[in-house]
Enzyme design. Structure first.
Site, PDB file in Angstrom:
ATOM      1  N   GLU A 177      57.320  -2.042   0.827  1.00 56.43           N
ATOM      2  CA  GLU A 177      55.974  -1.931   0.260  1.00 56.43           C
ATOM      3  C   GLU A 177      55.870  -2.621  -1.104  1.00 56.43           C
ATOM      4  O   GLU A 177      54.808  -3.105  -1.480  1.00 56.43           O
ATOM      5  CB  GLU A 177      55.560  -0.464   0.138  1.00 56.43           C
ATOM      6  CG  GLU A 177      55.247   0.212   1.472  1.00 56.43           C
ATOM      7  CD  GLU A 177      56.479   0.755   2.180  1.00 56.43           C
ATOM      8  OE1 GLU A 177      57.613   0.546   1.673  1.00 56.43           O
ATOM      9  OE2 GLU A 177      56.325   1.386   3.244  1.00 56.43           O
ATOM     10  N   PHE A 235      54.736  16.793   5.481  1.00 55.50           N
ATOM     11  CA  PHE A 235      55.645  15.660   5.663  1.00 55.50           C
ATOM     12  C   PHE A 235      55.017  14.376   5.104  1.00 55.50           C
ATOM     13  O   PHE A 235      53.888  14.042   5.423  1.00 55.50           O
ATOM     14  CB  PHE A 235      55.961  15.486   7.153  1.00 55.50           C
ATOM     15  CG  PHE A 235      56.831  14.292   7.429  1.00 55.50           C
ATOM     16  CD1 PHE A 235      58.130  14.228   6.930  1.00 55.50           C
ATOM     17  CD2 PHE A 235      56.352  13.223   8.166  1.00 55.50           C
ATOM     18  CE1 PHE A 235      58.930  13.123   7.172  1.00 55.50           C
ATOM     19  CE2 PHE A 235      57.151  12.107   8.427  1.00 55.50           C
ATOM     20  CZ  PHE A 235      58.441  12.061   7.914  1.00 55.50           C
ATOM     21  N   LYS A 254      44.583  11.030   7.061  1.00 53.02           N
ATOM     22  CA  LYS A 254      44.630  10.632   8.482  1.00 53.02           C
ATOM     23  C   LYS A 254      43.410  11.158   9.260  1.00 53.02           C
ATOM     24  O   LYS A 254      42.856  10.447  10.097  1.00 53.02           O
ATOM     25  CB  LYS A 254      45.931  11.167   9.083  1.00 53.02           C
ATOM     26  CG  LYS A 254      46.262  10.599  10.441  1.00 53.02           C
ATOM     27  CD  LYS A 254      47.662  11.020  10.861  1.00 53.02           C
ATOM     28  CE  LYS A 254      47.893  10.791  12.325  1.00 53.02           C
ATOM     29  NZ  LYS A 254      48.699   9.605  12.606  1.00 53.02           N
ATOM     30  N   MET A 268      69.087 -12.043 -19.545  1.00 49.49           N
ATOM     31  CA  MET A 268      68.325 -11.733 -20.753  1.00 49.49           C
ATOM     32  C   MET A 268      68.898 -10.523 -21.479  1.00 49.49           C
ATOM     33  O   MET A 268      68.932 -10.476 -22.704  1.00 49.49           O
ATOM     34  CB  MET A 268      66.848 -11.509 -20.412  1.00 49.49           C
ATOM     35  CG  MET A 268      65.965 -11.342 -21.626  1.00 49.49           C
ATOM     36  SD  MET A 268      66.068 -12.747 -22.753  1.00 49.49           S
ATOM     37  CE  MET A 268      64.637 -13.701 -22.212  1.00 49.49           C
TER      38      MET A 268
END
Ligand SMILES: Cc1ncc(C[n+]2csc(CCOP(=O)(O)OP(=O)(O)O)c2C)c(N)n1
Length: 569
Positions: A49, A111, A161, A483
């Site tokens: 994601e 869940f 949902k 860096m």
């Protein structure tokens, strides 16, 4: 017509002219995915994601349109948070749709339940939890409007949902009314006249451009102002490309890794025109020492960013493009009772100021010690710049690679440098390159990476290969988290704790394992030919460039110091 929530979402995306959705499925968005094939939307399946949201962000930065990202609830949503914060810090318009557990289960530790609205409240421009399907069409319309207008930013829609499954009559609103949200685009003309007046009178003016110039499409107007009134231009990391790097008025970036000329010029200026920039601490250095002799004009569409970090003499709340158009008009009109030398301020007017700046440029240009045995990263960027004639879209990871790209690539046009400036997110550049390539199929898109950062979203190689995206990744491989190592070298007595990447994958084999092409570069004399060959390949390519291990980025202003106190080697 009655539609389900999932259909309403997809139909509304279509009406918003969304062409591509970057996403990753899960149980809480499966109803949306079930409907997806029925709509003319391209879906890019990322492999994580974080990759999806950075790709949506890169798409938005490259195209100027709203990027869209779709992820599931719980871990899907939390995986996207870094990318949401990245977009927020750089004011990038994205709409993120997250699945949520059914409304009766919210708050029950169901869940894959997470309070994503709560989690992202501080890093979204706005967010919504939609509890009633009848609100959905309006919420989507608002989300796109909010993301793209005013100071742009990410807007999240959390969609339970059961709301995706519920049905209602569909009507997409044509207009929106939001009483408390009315961004100011047009500047106050009295303030503009004051700006015109100080521009006329300034002896040592400087333009300090920020990301707002690119976001508002004001580059052309800015170029006009600089060239017509002979004003040198410096820019933040976010604004690179807003002014052509080959123009004599260009000073390069300013701030912690800015050029000697830019940092001295802003410190000696008598007028700073800060256009769409926010005086970030990486730019100002020690605030009490910043630009002590200058009148500061600050133009920003976001009123809360004015007077936030520095005291401003003339504040102007406006869109940068509208402001520059108004300033042009105001400058063209002769000021009442003006002395002859005040009108018009012709080109050549600041000759002695520009001479002084040219002397600074000549005294300490951006440079490095060339070497015939070991590859210098700056040389690699110079070659990329030459081969692409400054026309490529360059994304970067974070660290030295990012700064070398910013310093040594000669940007010629806006929306060509895509980098996580505000949050400094390692792992951003490669998925952002995927999004940028989707937005600009005809342009060469190159991610300049470090060997550390590239490993943070390396799984997106599968995405790039899967969609035949000819993105190039040039890894400046120093075997370190470079860096941080540089900071340890300079300020922590070379205590290289946890910055040596002893074990790394063979990036050439890794590329091949994913179905991409891989090259390794170790010889300075081959940099040009290998990069040219890699860039010509119409596929995803990694070029693993083994560079000088302890090369540093210079100049460097130590944290907390004034920007005139630069370490120059
Ligand atoms: C997600 C994330 N974690 C940690 C950091 C802190 N950080 C900034 S630069 C850097 C080193 C980057 O190393 P590398 O990607 O190899 O690039 P180089 O500096 O060597 O070019 C680190 C760890 C960060 N910016 N982002």
């Amino acid at each position: 017509m009655e539609l389900t929530g999932a259909q309403i979402l997809l139909e509304s995306l279509r009406r918003e002219d969304v062409e591509v959705v970057f996403g990753f499925p899960g149980g809480a968005v499966i109803d949306i995915y079930d409907q997806l094939p029925n709509y003319p939307l391209k879906h890019v399946l990322a492999r994580h994601e974080q990759g999806a949201i950075h790709a949506a962000d890169g798409y938005a930065r490259a195209s100027g349109r709203v990027g869209v990202c779709l992820v599931t609830s719980g871990p899907g949503a939390t995986n996207a948070v870094t990318g949401i914060a990245t977009a927020y810090m750089d004011s990038v318009p994205v709409v993120i749709v997250t699945g949520q557990v059914p409304t009766p289960l919210i708050g029950n530790d169901a869940f894959q339940e997470v309070d994503i609205v709560g989690i992202t409240r501080p890093c979204t421009k706005h967010n919504y939890l939609v509890k009633d399907v009848r609100d959905l069409a309006r919420v989507i319309k608002e989300a796109f409007y909010l993301a793209a207008t005013g100071r742009p930013g990410p807007v999240l829609i959390d969609l339970p949902k059961d709301v995706q499954q519920a049905k209602c009559e569909y009507k997409y609103p044509k207009t929106i009314k939001m009483r408390s949200y009315n961004p100011t685009y047009a500047p106050n003309l009295k303030q503009v006249a004051r700006v015109a007046d100080v521009v006329r009178k300034a002896k040592k003016p400087i333009i300090y451009a920020g990301g707002g110039v690119i976001a508002s499409g004001a580059s052309e107007d800015l170029i006009w102002l600089a060239r017509t009134y002979d004003i040198p231009v410096t820019a933040t990391l976010m604004a690179l490309g807003c002014f052509p790097a080959d123009d004599p008025l260009w000073l390069g970036m300013l701030g912690m890794h800015g050029t000697y000329a830019a940092n001295l010029a802003i410190s000696h200026a008598d007028l700073i025109l800060a256009i769409g920039s926010r005086f970030d601490d990486r730019v100002t250095g020690k605030l009490s020492e910043f630009a002590k002799n200058a009148k500061i004009v600050h133009i920003d569409i976001d009123p809360t960013s004015i007077q936030k970090n520095v005291a401003v003499h003339i504040p102007v709340v406006a869109d940068c493009k509208s402001f520059l158009a108004a300033l042009r008009q105001s400058l063209a009109a002769a000021p009442a009772g003006a002395a002859a030398e005040d009108t018009p301020p012709a080109a050549g007017r600041h000759a002695s100021w520009l001479e002084r700046i040219d002397a600074w440029k000549a005294e300490k240009p951006l440079t490095y010690a060339a070497d015939s045995k070991v590859i210098k990263p700056q040389h690699v960027i110079e070659v990329i710049s030459r081969l692409t004639k400054g026309q490529a879209v360059i994304t970067t990871e974070v660290g030295q690679n990012q700064m070398w790209a910013a310093q040594f690539y000669q940007f010629t046009r806006p929306r060509s440098f895509i980098s996580s400036g505000g949050l400094g997110t390692m792992g951003f550049g490669f998925p952002a390159a995927i999004g940028a390539q989707m937005a600009c199929p005809d342009r060469l898109v190159i991610d300049v990476a470090g060997d550390g950062s590239i490993q943070m979203c390396i799984q997106e190689l599968a995405t790039a290969v899967c969609y035949d995206l000819p993105v190039k990744i040039v890894i400046l491989n120093n075997g370190y988290l470079g860096m941080v190592r540089q900071w340890q070298e300079l300020f922590y007595a070379k205590n290289y704790c946890a910055t040596c990447l002893d074990v790394a994958p063979d990036f050439v084999k890794l590329a091949e394992a994913y179905g991409a092409a891989g090259y390794r570069l170790t010889d300075p004399s081959q940099v040009e030919s290998v990069l040219a060959e890699a860039f010509a390949l119409p596929k995803t390519v990694i070029v693993d460039v083994v560079i000088d291990r302890e090369e540093n980025v210079a100049p460097m202003v130590p944290a907390g110091k004034s920007i005139t106190e630069m370490i120059l080697v």
